[in-house]
Design a protein around this motif. Structure first.
Motif, short mmCIF file in Angstrom:
data_model
loop_
_atom_site.label_atom_id
_atom_site.label_comp_id
_atom_site.label_asym_id
_atom_site.label_seq_id
_atom_site.Cartn_x
_atom_site.Cartn_y
_atom_site.Cartn_z
N ILE A 21 0.83 -1.21 0.00
CA ILE A 21 0.00 0.00 0.00
C ILE A 21 0.86 1.26 0.00
N LEU A 22 1.92 1.24 0.80
CA LEU A 22 2.70 2.46 1.00
C LEU A 22 3.81 2.69 -0.01
N LEU A 81 -9.87 -8.99 0.86
CA LEU A 81 -8.61 -9.53 0.35
C LEU A 81 -8.50 -10.97 0.82
N THR A 82 -8.43 -11.92 -0.12
CA THR A 82 -8.56 -13.32 0.27
C THR A 82 -8.01 -14.24 -0.82
N TYR A 101 -13.35 -7.00 -4.29
CA TYR A 101 -12.95 -8.37 -3.94
C TYR A 101 -11.64 -8.68 -4.65
N ILE A 102 -10.59 -8.88 -3.87
CA ILE A 102 -9.24 -9.01 -4.42
C ILE A 102 -8.64 -10.36 -4.01
N LEU A 103 -8.16 -11.11 -5.00
CA LEU A 103 -7.48 -12.37 -4.71
C LEU A 103 -5.99 -12.10 -4.46
N LEU A 108 -2.72 -9.00 -5.58
CA LEU A 108 -2.23 -8.28 -4.40
C LEU A 108 -1.48 -7.02 -4.80
N GLN A 109 -0.71 -7.09 -5.87
CA GLN A 109 0.07 -5.93 -6.30
C GLN A 109 -0.82 -4.81 -6.85
#
Length: 203
Positions: A21-22, A81-82, A101-103, A108-109
């Protein structure tokens, strides 16, 4: 400034997610993101600190966690996130208030993009999940096409939670007629229960 919260990840995952994130993906000017808190339980989070976006990890958790988070932070946008790409779980999370909804394995990136997209009134859904939702919708439509107009009415009554008697009253037919239609529907789908019928026509 965008503020982000992280809920129910183990320490290693929180560290990795926070880093993604950062980190500055490029030198161009973007809206700065600040991780407001990253506790792994709702109980330890201060309600006076309200993040713009909450990232909720439902791995090893009931998807009802999304509803709990929404009840504590009703104005916060929720991203799931899952690793879980089950269509029923996806739809359950959306019903409870998630907007993305993020796998982890594939997207993730893209988390930083997902956050900014969400706050722009958009919704980020992993392509694999999107494809699963589309295929499920197509499959449900094919199933519906097997039914006559009356059979579809009866089936929708079951999905809505109506009893056989209520369905009979709704469509001005006899209770025995409803039972006949139900048997026909079950035979077409090769199923034996209301639960299987609901699963066949819904997510």
């Amino acid at each position: 400034m965008i503020t982000v919260g992280i809920i129910d990840m183990d320490e290693q995952e929180r560290t990795e997610t926070k880093k993604i994130i950062l980190e500055k993906s490029n030198a161009e000017s973007t809206i700065p993101i600040h991780v407001l808190f990253d506790q792994d339980t709702l109980a330890s989070s201060g309600r006076n600190q309200v993040p713009d976006v909450m990232i909720v990890d439902i791995d090893h958790q009931d998807s009802l966690l999304v509803e709990r988070v929404k009840s504590v932070f009703p104005r916060t946008e929720i991203l799931v996130l899952t690793n879980n790409c089950d269509v029923k779980t996806v739809r359950s999370c959306f019903r409870q208030g998630a907007v993305g909804y993020i796998l982890k394995e594939t997207c993730l990136q893209s988390l930083k993009i997902a956050i900014t997209m969400t706050l722009g009134n958009g919704s980020f859904i992993s392509p694999f999940v999107n494809r699963a939702l589309i295929e499920q919708a197509f499959s449900a439509k094919q199933s519906e096409n097997l039914l006559t107009a009356r059979e579809l009415q009866i089936a929708n009554g079951i999905i809505e939670g109506l009893s056989y008697k209520m369905i009979a009253q709704k469509y001005a037919i006899s209770l025995d007629t409803v039972r006949i239609y139900i048997k026909r529907i079950y035979r077409k789908f090769q199923i034996n229960s209301k639960g299987e019928l609901i699963a066949q026509l819904t997510a």
